[in-house]
Design an enzyme around this catalytic site. Structure first.
Site, mmCIF file in Angstrom:
data_model
loop_
_atom_site.group_PDB
_atom_site.id
_atom_site.type_symbol
_atom_site.label_atom_id
_atom_site.label_comp_id
_atom_site.label_asym_id
_atom_site.label_seq_id
_atom_site.Cartn_x
_atom_site.Cartn_y
_atom_site.Cartn_z
ATOM 1 N N LYS A 115 -14.206 -6.279 -6.915
ATOM 2 C CA LYS A 115 -14.851 -4.990 -7.218
ATOM 3 C C LYS A 115 -13.883 -4.056 -7.935
ATOM 4 C CE LYS A 115 -14.215 -3.466 -2.470
ATOM 5 N NZ LYS A 115 -14.309 -4.667 -1.662
ATOM 6 N N LYS A 154 0.827 -1.209 0.000
ATOM 7 C CA LYS A 154 0.000 0.000 0.000
ATOM 8 C C LYS A 154 0.857 1.253 0.000
ATOM 9 C CE LYS A 154 -4.323 -1.612 2.087
ATOM 10 N NZ LYS A 154 -5.249 -1.489 3.216
ATOM 11 N N LYS A 164 -9.705 -13.683 -9.801
ATOM 12 C CA LYS A 164 -10.773 -13.648 -8.786
ATOM 13 C C LYS A 164 -11.810 -12.579 -9.108
ATOM 14 C CE LYS A 164 -10.225 -13.376 -4.195
ATOM 15 N NZ LYS A 164 -9.645 -13.394 -2.830
HETATM 16 P P1 AMP Z 1 -12.439 -8.235 0.112
HETATM 17 O O1 AMP Z 1 -13.596 -7.757 -0.687
HETATM 18 O O2 AMP Z 1 -11.249 -8.583 -0.709
HETATM 19 O O3 AMP Z 1 -12.120 -7.345 1.296
HETATM 20 O O4 AMP Z 1 -12.872 -9.640 0.779
HETATM 21 C C1 AMP Z 1 -13.871 -9.785 1.766
HETATM 22 C C2 AMP Z 1 -14.080 -11.285 1.998
HETATM 23 O O5 AMP Z 1 -14.597 -11.890 0.817
HETATM 24 C C3 AMP Z 1 -12.797 -12.048 2.338
HETATM 25 O O6 AMP Z 1 -13.105 -13.065 3.274
HETATM 26 C C4 AMP Z 1 -12.386 -12.656 1.012
HETATM 27 O O7 AMP Z 1 -11.630 -13.846 1.185
HETATM 28 C C5 AMP Z 1 -13.751 -12.945 0.352
HETATM 29 N N1 AMP Z 1 -13.653 -12.854 -1.116
HETATM 30 C C6 AMP Z 1 -13.331 -11.747 -1.836
HETATM 31 N N2 AMP Z 1 -13.359 -12.012 -3.165
HETATM 32 C C7 AMP Z 1 -13.712 -13.321 -3.291
HETATM 33 C C8 AMP Z 1 -13.923 -14.204 -4.401
HETATM 34 N N3 AMP Z 1 -13.794 -13.785 -5.666
HETATM 35 N N4 AMP Z 1 -14.278 -15.488 -4.152
HETATM 36 C C9 AMP Z 1 -14.421 -15.916 -2.890
HETATM 37 N N5 AMP Z 1 -14.243 -15.157 -1.782
HETATM 38 C C10 AMP Z 1 -13.901 -13.864 -1.981
#
Ligand code: AMP
Length: 339
Positions: A205, A121, A202
């Protein structure tokens, strides 16, 4: 013998913290939030929306406030239940930053400077504030304040959880047994959902191609459009094979939405084409997310209800936080606060 001033909770304590960064997508839902919801019956759950973490990078105040409400409404719509769990905003509970200060006084600077996320970051910013460096100490405080047994973490947060364990051990060693050592919670169910436009990446957003990301608040027509135009593979067989990452991803999504096994779905779609299959996947995603969107639409307009949820969550979390904090302050030698 370890000192315990808290009654031993009957259920293991789970703490999950998420920054109020905007909209949840299908990957967040199937990979994380759905499982958190399932844990509510047999765990004591704390779900924190960590706005103090959010300001470690530049944020727009009005947007942070809206995102915090929106994040809460999405979590409740996705099944996190304020009646069974504590849903709270970090800045509403006094104790997170106070405990972070005490833990920070046990934390070598070099250990913070070596954190992978800090390095990543800070590389992206012209100037780096101390808050970004201190972020993992605040996260350790989030966890230890509630004496969490389990913390669901993604790969990117594992190093921070390690630090929380280190700091807990250090505190226990220097003062006396106080904190449990939190363990990472890796769910047995829960799937990694890939982008609908690039099944090797993956779902995210921050994906520049937003056609690959389904949000929990997308309308049925948007969901159908995204699923029907998803990238598939050559051939015509509906199989979760390594050389079919697109179809495998759709099967994973459908399995997550319906609760049925991938193998059962493969058998059901044997001999059918990709078109029929995609239509069925779209139906399954719509059936899963439509109630979420409808509940979200109601909640986001009802600020009084959101405020009630936050008040109840903060009061309940605060009671635990004060207990931990007064124990910690006593142990480090602070004079008891006059009542
Ligand atoms: P984030 O949006 O990256 O802060 O992730 C929030 C939660 O969602 C965390 O537990 C991640 O491991 C899960 N997560 C984020 N993207 C994915 C994805 N494409 N598939 C499965 N789990 C996800």
């Amino acid at each position: 013998m370890s000192e315990t001033t808290d009654k031993k909770p009957a259920k293991p304590v789970v703490l999950t913290c998420a920054q109020p960064t905007g909209r949840l997508h299908l990957g967040n839902y199937l990979g994380a939030v759905l499982n958190w919801g399932r844990m509510q019956d047999d765990h004591e759950c704390y779900f924190g929306i960590v706005d103090q973490h959010a300001i470690t990078v530049p944020t727009v105040p009005a947007q942070l406030r809206e995102n915090t409400y929106s994040c809460l409404a999405q979590y409740v719509a996705c099944g996190l239940d304020p009646a069974r769990s504590r849903l709270f905003v970090q800045s509403h509970v006094l104790g997170h930053t106070e405990l972070a200060w005490v833990l920070g006084c046990l934390c070598p600077l070099g250990q913070l400077e070596r954190m992978t996320q800090f390095k990543d970051k800070s590389r992206k910013q012209q100037s780096v504030d101390a808050g970004l460096l201190f972020y993992p100490v605040l996260m350790a405080a989030d966890i230890l304040l509630y004496n969490a047994d389990l913390v669901p973490v993604g790969d990117d947060q594992k190093q921070h959880l390690e630090l929380a364990r280190d700091l807990a051990e250090k505190f226990n060693h220097r003062y006396s047994e106080t904190f449990k050592l939190p363990a990472p919670f890796i769910s047995k169910v829960g799937s990694r959902i890939m982008s609908l436009q690039d099944p090797t990446a993956k779902m995210s957003k921050s994906d520049p191609n937003q056609a690959g990301t389904v949000y929990v608040t997308d309308r049925p027509d948007e969901i159908r459009k995204k699923v029907m135009s998803s990238v598939t593979d050559s051939g015509a067989e509906v199989r979760a094979a390594d050389d079919k990452p697109g179809i495998r991803n759709l099967l994973t999504i459908m399995a997550g939405c319906t609760g049925r096994d991938v193998a059962v779905l493969e058998a059901e779609f044997a001999g059918k084409g990709y078109g029929d299959f995609k239509k069925a996947v779209a139906d399954a995603v719509v059936a899963t997310l439509d109630p979420v969107r409808l509940r979200y639409d109601e909640l986001i307009k009802d600020r009084e209800e959101l405020a009630r949820i936050l008040k109840a969550g903060a009061e309940s979390a605060q009671a635990t936080a004060f207990r931990t904090l007064s124990k910690v302050h006593r142990k480090v030698g602070f004079v008891e606060r006059p009542r």
